[in-house]
Design a protein around this motif. Sequence first.
Motif, mmCIF file in Angstrom:
data_model
loop_
_atom_site.group_PDB
_atom_site.id
_atom_site.type_symbol
_atom_site.label_atom_id
_atom_site.label_comp_id
_atom_site.label_asym_id
_atom_site.label_seq_id
_atom_site.Cartn_x
_atom_site.Cartn_y
_atom_site.Cartn_z
ATOM 1 N N ASP A 13 0.817 -1.219 0.000
ATOM 2 C CA ASP A 13 0.000 0.000 0.000
ATOM 3 C C ASP A 13 0.850 1.268 0.000
ATOM 4 O OD1 ASP A 13 -2.328 -1.456 0.034
ATOM 5 O OD2 ASP A 13 -2.544 -1.381 2.221
ATOM 6 N N ASP A 14 2.096 1.139 0.410
ATOM 7 C CA ASP A 14 2.979 2.303 0.559
ATOM 8 C C ASP A 14 3.650 2.676 -0.750
ATOM 9 O OD1 ASP A 14 2.825 3.111 3.229
ATOM 10 O OD2 ASP A 14 4.177 1.523 3.877
ATOM 11 N N LYS A 15 3.749 3.969 -1.005
ATOM 12 C CA LYS A 15 4.682 4.426 -2.030
ATOM 13 C C LYS A 15 6.080 4.381 -1.417
ATOM 14 C CE LYS A 15 2.128 8.186 -2.963
ATOM 15 N NZ LYS A 15 0.719 7.901 -2.674
ATOM 16 N N ILE A 16 7.055 3.980 -2.200
ATOM 17 C CA ILE A 16 8.393 3.719 -1.672
ATOM 18 C C ILE A 16 9.004 4.965 -1.045
ATOM 19 C CG2 ILE A 16 10.763 3.150 -2.366
ATOM 20 C CD1 ILE A 16 9.561 1.092 -4.279
ATOM 21 N N LEU A 17 8.823 6.123 -1.670
ATOM 22 C CA LEU A 17 9.390 7.350 -1.126
ATOM 23 C C LEU A 17 8.806 7.665 0.245
ATOM 24 C CD1 LEU A 17 11.340 9.736 -1.745
ATOM 25 C CD2 LEU A 17 9.345 10.978 -2.600
ATOM 26 N N ASP A 18 7.485 7.524 0.385
ATOM 27 C CA ASP A 18 6.835 7.805 1.672
ATOM 28 C C ASP A 18 7.319 6.845 2.748
ATOM 29 O OD1 ASP A 18 5.395 9.857 0.540
ATOM 30 O OD2 ASP A 18 3.591 8.659 0.190
ATOM 31 N N ALA A 34 13.209 14.070 -9.930
ATOM 32 C CA ALA A 34 14.226 14.093 -8.883
ATOM 33 C C ALA A 34 14.410 12.732 -8.218
ATOM 34 C CB ALA A 34 13.869 15.139 -7.827
ATOM 35 N N CYS A 35 13.345 11.938 -8.114
ATOM 36 C CA CYS A 35 13.430 10.644 -7.429
ATOM 37 C C CYS A 35 13.572 9.480 -8.406
ATOM 38 C CB CYS A 35 12.220 10.432 -6.524
ATOM 39 S SG CYS A 35 10.644 10.267 -7.405
ATOM 40 N N LYS A 36 13.847 9.786 -9.671
ATOM 41 C CA LYS A 36 13.975 8.714 -10.665
ATOM 42 C C LYS A 36 15.112 7.771 -10.281
ATOM 43 C CE LYS A 36 13.567 9.813 -15.010
ATOM 44 N NZ LYS A 36 13.928 10.350 -16.348
ATOM 45 N N SER A 37 14.834 6.474 -10.334
ATOM 46 C CA SER A 37 15.807 5.450 -9.978
ATOM 47 C C SER A 37 15.690 4.293 -10.964
ATOM 48 C CB SER A 37 15.567 4.961 -8.542
ATOM 49 O OG SER A 37 15.663 6.040 -7.627
ATOM 50 N N TYR A 38 16.558 3.295 -10.793
ATOM 51 C CA TYR A 38 16.585 2.177 -11.742
ATOM 52 C C TYR A 38 16.352 0.866 -10.987
ATOM 53 C CZ TYR A 38 18.122 -0.872 -15.514
ATOM 54 O OH TYR A 38 18.170 -1.842 -16.487
ATOM 55 N N VAL A 39 15.424 0.059 -11.480
ATOM 56 C CA VAL A 39 15.088 -1.208 -10.846
ATOM 57 C C VAL A 39 16.051 -2.286 -11.328
ATOM 58 C CG1 VAL A 39 13.300 -2.923 -10.437
ATOM 59 C CG2 VAL A 39 12.661 -0.516 -10.736
ATOM 60 N N LEU A 40 16.878 -2.765 -10.426
ATOM 61 C CA LEU A 40 17.811 -3.845 -10.762
ATOM 62 C C LEU A 40 17.141 -5.206 -10.675
ATOM 63 C CD1 LEU A 40 20.920 -2.532 -8.787
ATOM 64 C CD2 LEU A 40 20.601 -2.495 -11.268
ATOM 65 N N GLU A 41 16.186 -5.313 -9.729
ATOM 66 C CA GLU A 41 15.511 -6.595 -9.526
ATOM 67 C C GLU A 41 14.207 -6.362 -8.793
ATOM 68 O OE1 GLU A 41 16.557 -11.031 -7.643
ATOM 69 O OE2 GLU A 41 17.817 -9.295 -7.211
ATOM 70 N N GLY A 42 13.141 -7.081 -9.190
ATOM 71 C CA GLY A 42 11.888 -7.009 -8.461
ATOM 72 C C GLY A 42 10.738 -6.458 -9.279
ATOM 73 N N ASP A 43 9.553 -6.510 -8.683
ATOM 74 C CA ASP A 43 8.309 -6.105 -9.339
ATOM 75 C C ASP A 43 7.799 -4.810 -8.726
ATOM 76 O OD1 ASP A 43 5.891 -5.918 -10.657
ATOM 77 O OD2 ASP A 43 4.918 -7.528 -9.519
ATOM 78 N N LEU A 44 7.900 -3.720 -9.489
ATOM 79 C CA LEU A 44 7.398 -2.415 -9.069
ATOM 80 C C LEU A 44 6.358 -1.933 -10.061
ATOM 81 C CD1 LEU A 44 10.633 -0.444 -8.073
ATOM 82 C CD2 LEU A 44 8.942 -1.398 -6.548
ATOM 83 N N GLN A 45 5.312 -1.261 -9.555
ATOM 84 C CA GLN A 45 4.308 -0.661 -10.421
ATOM 85 C C GLN A 45 4.049 0.760 -9.956
ATOM 86 O OE1 GLN A 45 0.812 -3.140 -11.000
ATOM 87 N NE2 GLN A 45 2.040 -5.012 -10.773
ATOM 88 N N MET A 46 3.809 1.646 -10.923
ATOM 89 C CA MET A 46 3.634 3.060 -10.594
ATOM 90 C C MET A 46 2.180 3.504 -10.720
ATOM 91 S SD MET A 46 6.890 5.245 -11.999
ATOM 92 C CE MET A 46 7.005 4.549 -13.643
ATOM 93 N N GLU A 47 1.782 4.398 -9.801
ATOM 94 C CA GLU A 47 0.537 5.133 -9.958
ATOM 95 C C GLU A 47 0.714 6.155 -11.087
ATOM 96 O OE1 GLU A 47 -0.649 7.010 -6.369
ATOM 97 O OE2 GLU A 47 -0.548 5.173 -5.165
ATOM 98 N N GLY A 82 13.377 0.066 -17.279
ATOM 99 C CA GLY A 82 13.499 -0.254 -15.865
ATOM 100 C C GLY A 82 13.575 0.931 -14.932
ATOM 101 N N TYR A 83 13.399 2.136 -15.475
ATOM 102 C CA TYR A 83 13.426 3.331 -14.628
ATOM 103 C C TYR A 83 12.080 3.509 -13.928
ATOM 104 C CZ TYR A 83 17.846 4.555 -16.806
ATOM 105 O OH TYR A 83 19.148 4.537 -17.230
ATOM 106 N N VAL A 84 12.109 4.146 -12.760
ATOM 107 C CA VAL A 84 10.905 4.279 -11.952
ATOM 108 C C VAL A 84 10.987 5.565 -11.136
ATOM 109 C CG1 VAL A 84 11.859 3.032 -9.977
ATOM 110 C CG2 VAL A 84 9.382 2.997 -10.362
ATOM 111 N N LEU A 85 9.826 6.164 -10.855
ATOM 112 C CA LEU A 85 9.735 7.310 -9.952
ATOM 113 C C LEU A 85 9.324 6.783 -8.580
ATOM 114 C CD1 LEU A 85 7.789 9.760 -12.313
ATOM 115 C CD2 LEU A 85 10.272 9.669 -11.931
ATOM 116 N N LEU A 86 10.180 6.934 -7.584
ATOM 117 C CA LEU A 86 9.924 6.340 -6.276
ATOM 118 C C LEU A 86 8.725 6.955 -5.573
ATOM 119 C CD1 LEU A 86 13.550 5.840 -4.916
ATOM 120 C CD2 LEU A 86 12.095 4.242 -6.188
ATOM 121 N N CYS A 87 8.369 8.195 -5.929
ATOM 122 C CA CYS A 87 7.207 8.836 -5.301
ATOM 123 C C CYS A 87 5.897 8.249 -5.800
ATOM 124 C CB CYS A 87 7.233 10.346 -5.543
ATOM 125 S SG CYS A 87 6.977 10.847 -7.263
ATOM 126 N N ARG A 88 5.928 7.473 -6.879
ATOM 127 C CA ARG A 88 4.733 6.871 -7.457
ATOM 128 C C ARG A 88 4.745 5.346 -7.403
ATOM 129 N NH1 ARG A 88 0.641 10.101 -7.744
ATOM 130 N NH2 ARG A 88 1.694 10.628 -5.821
#
Length: 344
Positions: free
Chosen positions: A21-26, A46-59, A74-80
């Motif tokens: 339920d949590d956004k990673i940044l929060d 600003a929070c753009k990062s790169y997923v090396l391994e795992g399942d992430l989904q963004m709002e 594989g890039y992701v915004l941690l706030c989403r």
Amino acid sequence: MADSHRIRFEPVDIEMDVTEDDKILDAAFRQGIHLMHGCREGQCSACKSYVLEGDLQMERYSTFACNDAEVAEGYVLLCRAHAYSDCTIELLNFDPDELLGGIPIQTVSAEVSAIEPVTRDIVSLRLTAGQVFEFKPGQYVDLTIPGTDDHRSFSMATTRSAAGEVEFLIKKYPGGRFSALLDGELKVGDVLSMTGPYGSSTLKDGHVLPVICIAGGAGMAPILSILRHLRETGSTRPVRFYYGARTAADLFYLDVIAELGADLTGFEFIACLSESMEGADSSAERGNVTEVVERREAELHRSEVYLCGPPPMVDAALTLLEASNVPNDQVFYDKFTSPATDGA
């Protein structure tokens, strides 16, 4: 209860737990891990990062901040981003001094102590918290709109030494939800909820380079906080402050700036007027703030630069700084989304 997963951040070797339920940044903020961030709404990168391994989904997020090709790579915004497995994430931007040394996020109730217009569309809002509220010069908080879960982000103009009172400089937008509060709905004695501090555009103690501040509109607030901190700590770093406005009528707090500058090394304040010089002091210059900075600052790369203002101004300043070969680690800003487009 939502499942929990383990997040590992590289190359800093930090781990934390996060629920689905949590956004990673929060989740990171709550656990005292201060990741790089800006708007926290998926509108900047600003929070753009790169997923090396795992399942992430963004709002929902802006493709200007992270485009489809980057997401596919594989890039992701941690706030989403939400994690649906254990993950390893590579941080592309991080401040090693802030990662585990930032001020914990807190939510406090604060009473309105003053509401005063300072220009035709900028208001000074002063709040008094019932407890100590820690923050660093240049940071911001979320103020919750009463009766809703919505919030707006505003930078502090004061420092934490101001006896519990925090000042915000807020630009009013026609039809804006927070603007309506400032047009008579909010009264002295009313209580607002304040959550923070956020932001990585903080003054770096121990640095020695000259400081150049570039601001426009309500972006004056964090710059005032920085100037106040420099004075309080007896800093000897040379400081120049460029402030962009349309006309002389849009300038404010000139006496406050002059008083602060009197105790700072080599201080200069340059008002940059884009529309009219009528009524301006002789020290003011014509042009957009970035045009004036470009004319006057031949060695920007030898300075530390702090930015705050409307997104177009920040974008123009970043373009100038890149062209002037200013290293990224000498540029500090928090890029807010424009309230004019989101009902502020």
